[in-house]
Structures are given as C-alpha cells and as structure tokens.
Design a protein around this motif. Structure first.
Motif, PDB file in Angstrom:
ATOM      1  N   MET A   1       0.832  -1.327  -0.007  1.00 13.43           N
ATOM      2  CA  MET A   1       0.033   0.009  -0.129  1.00 13.43           C
ATOM      3  C   MET A   1       0.874   1.191  -0.128  1.00 13.43           C
ATOM      4  O   MET A   1       2.008   1.282   0.665  1.00 13.43           O
ATOM      5  CB  MET A   1      -0.722   0.130   1.225  1.00 13.43           C
ATOM      6  CG  MET A   1      -1.739   1.212   1.340  1.00 13.43           C
ATOM      7  SD  MET A   1      -2.740   0.899   2.865  1.00 13.43           S
ATOM      8  CE  MET A   1      -4.468   0.402   1.899  1.00 13.43           C
ATOM      9  N   LEU A   2       0.351   2.114  -0.939  1.00 14.45           N
ATOM     10  CA  LEU A   2       1.435   3.511  -0.965  1.00 14.45           C
ATOM     11  C   LEU A   2       0.473   4.446  -0.214  1.00 14.45           C
ATOM     12  O   LEU A   2      -0.494   4.953  -0.510  1.00 14.45           O
ATOM     13  CB  LEU A   2       1.531   3.840  -2.299  1.00 14.45           C
ATOM     14  CG  LEU A   2       2.282   5.146  -2.552  1.00 14.45           C
ATOM     15  CD1 LEU A   2       3.775   5.205  -1.871  1.00 14.45           C
ATOM     16  CD2 LEU A   2       2.297   5.310  -4.249  1.00 14.45           C
ATOM     17  N   VAL A   3       0.930   5.236   0.835  1.00 11.17           N
ATOM     18  CA  VAL A   3       0.209   6.107   1.594  1.00 11.17           C
ATOM     19  C   VAL A   3       1.202   7.557   1.669  1.00 11.17           C
ATOM     20  O   VAL A   3       2.513   7.121   1.812  1.00 11.17           O
ATOM     21  CB  VAL A   3      -0.183   5.811   2.715  1.00 11.17           C
ATOM     22  CG1 VAL A   3      -1.372   4.676   2.634  1.00 11.17           C
ATOM     23  CG2 VAL A   3       0.616   5.274   3.768  1.00 11.17           C
ATOM     24  N   SER A   4       0.479   8.526   1.653  1.00 13.57           N
ATOM     25  CA  SER A   4       1.365   9.972   2.091  1.00 13.57           C
ATOM     26  C   SER A   4       1.542   9.789   3.822  1.00 13.57           C
ATOM     27  O   SER A   4       0.918   9.316   4.263  1.00 13.57           O
ATOM     28  CB  SER A   4       0.473  10.874   1.673  1.00 13.57           C
ATOM     29  OG  SER A   4      -0.447  11.174   2.548  1.00 13.57           O
ATOM     30  N   GLY A   5       2.636  10.653   3.901  1.00 14.24           N
ATOM     31  CA  GLY A   5       2.900  10.540   5.333  1.00 14.24           C
ATOM     32  C   GLY A   5       1.852  11.355   6.298  1.00 14.24           C
ATOM     33  O   GLY A   5       1.388  10.814   7.417  1.00 14.24           O
ATOM     34  N   ALA A   6       0.869  12.195   5.937  1.00 12.74           N
ATOM     35  CA  ALA A   6      -0.326  12.660   6.337  1.00 12.74           C
ATOM     36  C   ALA A   6      -1.385  11.381   6.665  1.00 12.74           C
ATOM     37  O   ALA A   6      -2.125  11.750   7.521  1.00 12.74           O
ATOM     38  CB  ALA A   6      -0.922  13.494   5.567  1.00 12.74           C
ATOM     39  N   ALA A   7      -0.992  10.196   6.078  1.00 13.74           N
ATOM     40  CA  ALA A   7      -1.961   9.309   6.214  1.00 13.74           C
ATOM     41  C   ALA A   7      -1.477   8.046   7.130  1.00 13.74           C
ATOM     42  O   ALA A   7      -1.622   6.920   6.827  1.00 13.74           O
ATOM     43  CB  ALA A   7      -2.674   8.751   4.959  1.00 13.74           C
ATOM     44  N   GLY A   8      -0.627   8.602   7.959  1.00 19.76           N
ATOM     45  CA  GLY A   8       0.068   7.508   8.885  1.00 19.76           C
ATOM     46  C   GLY A   8      -0.619   6.421   9.568  1.00 19.76           C
ATOM     47  O   GLY A   8      -0.442   5.284   9.564  1.00 19.76           O
ATOM     48  N   ALA A   9      -1.836   6.839  10.122  1.00 20.14           N
ATOM     49  CA  ALA A   9      -2.788   5.959  10.647  1.00 20.14           C
ATOM     50  C   ALA A   9      -3.144   4.854   9.707  1.00 20.14           C
ATOM     51  O   ALA A   9      -3.488   3.549   9.903  1.00 20.14           O
ATOM     52  CB  ALA A   9      -4.107   6.430  11.397  1.00 20.14           C
ATOM     53  N   THR A  20       2.587  -4.560   2.782  1.00 21.37           N
ATOM     54  CA  THR A  20       3.770  -3.981   2.609  1.00 21.37           C
ATOM     55  C   THR A  20       3.550  -2.716   2.383  1.00 21.37           C
ATOM     56  O   THR A  20       2.836  -2.047   1.596  1.00 21.37           O
ATOM     57  CB  THR A  20       4.654  -4.417   1.554  1.00 21.37           C
ATOM     58  OG1 THR A  20       4.961  -5.912   1.758  1.00 21.37           O
ATOM     59  CG2 THR A  20       5.917  -3.722   1.362  1.00 21.37           C
ATOM     60  N   VAL A  21       3.999  -1.419   3.367  1.00 20.44           N
ATOM     61  CA  VAL A  21       3.642  -0.240   3.335  1.00 20.44           C
ATOM     62  C   VAL A  21       4.654   0.716   3.025  1.00 20.44           C
ATOM     63  O   VAL A  21       5.972   0.552   3.537  1.00 20.44           O
ATOM     64  CB  VAL A  21       2.903   0.180   4.666  1.00 20.44           C
ATOM     65  CG1 VAL A  21       2.671   1.769   4.626  1.00 20.44           C
ATOM     66  CG2 VAL A  21       2.022  -0.683   4.994  1.00 20.44           C
ATOM     67  N   VAL A  22       4.748   1.520   2.009  1.00 21.08           N
ATOM     68  CA  VAL A  22       5.508   2.332   1.298  1.00 21.08           C
ATOM     69  C   VAL A  22       5.049   4.087   1.835  1.00 21.08           C
ATOM     70  O   VAL A  22       3.818   4.279   1.073  1.00 21.08           O
ATOM     71  CB  VAL A  22       5.779   2.216  -0.114  1.00 21.08           C
ATOM     72  CG1 VAL A  22       7.064   3.377  -0.470  1.00 21.08           C
ATOM     73  CG2 VAL A  22       6.435   0.865  -0.223  1.00 21.08           C
ATOM     74  N   GLY A  23       5.744   4.687   2.476  1.00 26.48           N
ATOM     75  CA  GLY A  23       5.043   6.035   2.802  1.00 26.48           C
ATOM     76  C   GLY A  23       5.669   7.111   1.849  1.00 26.48           C
ATOM     77  O   GLY A  23       6.881   6.825   1.572  1.00 26.48           O
ATOM     78  N   THR A  37       8.998   4.997  13.511  1.00 30.52           N
ATOM     79  CA  THR A  37       7.824   5.111  14.817  1.00 30.52           C
ATOM     80  C   THR A  37       6.474   4.429  14.305  1.00 30.52           C
ATOM     81  O   THR A  37       6.017   3.711  15.119  1.00 30.52           O
ATOM     82  CB  THR A  37       7.225   6.674  14.960  1.00 30.52           C
ATOM     83  OG1 THR A  37       8.557   7.284  15.315  1.00 30.52           O
ATOM     84  CG2 THR A  37       6.341   6.955  15.989  1.00 30.52           C
ATOM     85  N   LEU A  38       6.072   4.603  12.970  1.00 30.96           N
ATOM     86  CA  LEU A  38       4.961   3.888  12.512  1.00 30.96           C
ATOM     87  C   LEU A  38       5.080   2.660  12.026  1.00 30.96           C
ATOM     88  O   LEU A  38       4.147   1.955  11.718  1.00 30.96           O
ATOM     89  CB  LEU A  38       4.213   5.067  11.441  1.00 30.96           C
ATOM     90  CG  LEU A  38       3.770   6.184  11.938  1.00 30.96           C
ATOM     91  CD1 LEU A  38       3.277   7.082  11.073  1.00 30.96           C
ATOM     92  CD2 LEU A  38       2.881   6.186  13.401  1.00 30.96           C
ATOM     93  N   GLY A  39       6.341   2.242  11.730  1.00 31.62           N
ATOM     94  CA  GLY A  39       6.656   0.703  11.298  1.00 31.62           C
ATOM     95  C   GLY A  39       6.364   0.664   9.699  1.00 31.62           C
ATOM     96  O   GLY A  39       6.292  -0.669   9.469  1.00 31.62           O
ATOM     97  N   PHE A  40       6.386   1.548   8.802  1.00 34.57           N
ATOM     98  CA  PHE A  40       6.166   1.475   7.618  1.00 34.57           C
ATOM     99  C   PHE A  40       7.423   0.651   6.773  1.00 34.57           C
ATOM    100  O   PHE A  40       8.615   0.789   7.544  1.00 34.57           O
ATOM    101  CB  PHE A  40       6.162   2.881   6.758  1.00 34.57           C
ATOM    102  CG  PHE A  40       4.873   3.784   6.678  1.00 34.57           C
ATOM    103  CD1 PHE A  40       3.995   3.251   7.859  1.00 34.57           C
ATOM    104  CD2 PHE A  40       4.595   4.598   5.972  1.00 34.57           C
ATOM    105  CE1 PHE A  40       2.719   4.027   7.813  1.00 34.57           C
ATOM    106  CE2 PHE A  40       3.449   5.248   6.223  1.00 34.57           C
ATOM    107  CZ  PHE A  40       2.508   4.991   7.119  1.00 34.57           C
ATOM    108  N   ASN A  41       7.431  -0.239   5.952  1.00 38.75           N
ATOM    109  CA  ASN A  41       8.575  -0.753   5.419  1.00 38.75           C
ATOM    110  C   ASN A  41       9.684   0.144   4.753  1.00 38.75           C
ATOM    111  O   ASN A  41      10.729  -0.250   4.866  1.00 38.75           O
ATOM    112  CB  ASN A  41       8.102  -1.717   4.430  1.00 38.75           C
ATOM    113  CG  ASN A  41       7.071  -2.888   4.938  1.00 38.75           C
ATOM    114  OD1 ASN A  41       6.103  -2.670   4.782  1.00 38.75           O
ATOM    115  ND2 ASN A  41       7.744  -4.004   5.652  1.00 38.75           N
ATOM    116  N   THR A  42       9.165   1.020   4.150  1.00 33.54           N
ATOM    117  CA  THR A  42      10.121   2.279   3.552  1.00 33.54           C
ATOM    118  C   THR A  42       9.592   3.242   3.552  1.00 33.54           C
ATOM    119  O   THR A  42       8.034   3.508   3.324  1.00 33.54           O
ATOM    120  CB  THR A  42      10.899   1.556   2.294  1.00 33.54           C
ATOM    121  OG1 THR A  42      11.953   2.487   1.918  1.00 33.54           O
ATOM    122  CG2 THR A  42       9.693   1.603   1.159  1.00 33.54           C
ATOM    123  N   ALA A  43       9.976   4.446   3.266  1.00 27.22           N
ATOM    124  CA  ALA A  43       9.588   5.747   2.919  1.00 27.22           C
ATOM    125  C   ALA A  43      10.356   6.502   1.865  1.00 27.22           C
ATOM    126  O   ALA A  43      11.520   6.463   1.802  1.00 27.22           O
ATOM    127  CB  ALA A  43       9.575   6.637   4.347  1.00 27.22           C
TER     128      ALA A  43
END
Length: 52
Positions: A1-9, A20-23, A37-43
């Motif tokens: 899943m690809l999310v913006s930093g503003a969508a951390g939750a 797998t989360v990419v911020g 902090t939020l545990g994303f796989n990568t940013a």
C-alpha cells in the motif's frame, strides 16, 4: 500500500493487515518517523534531489 505521510494511521492499519507499506513524506525526518515510529516498510522523500 502506498500512503502519504499525512495518512500515517492508514499505513499502520495496513501493516496490521499484513500489507507492505511505502510512505511518501517531505523530508528525511518525516521519512524516519514513518519507518521508525509507525513501522512502514520504507519511505520516499519527495523533496529529495532527483526524486521524480
């Protein structure tokens, strides 16, 4: 899943569901927060030189 930093939750919920989360965030500190902090796989830092 690809999310913006503003969508951390949203990213946190996706991790709980096994995704797998990419911020995407603007700056190294914000990217570090997403992964450490939020545990994303990568940013990805959209403000980094050469990012397109």
């Amino acid at each position: 899943m690809l999310v913006s930093g503003a969508a951390g939750a949203v990213g946190e919920v996706a991790k709980i569901k096994g995704c797998t989360v990419v911020g995407i965030a603007g700056g190294p500190e914000k990217c570090k927060c997403l992964t450490e902090t939020l545990g994303f796989n990568t940013a990805l830092n959209y403000k980094a030189e050469g990012f397109s």
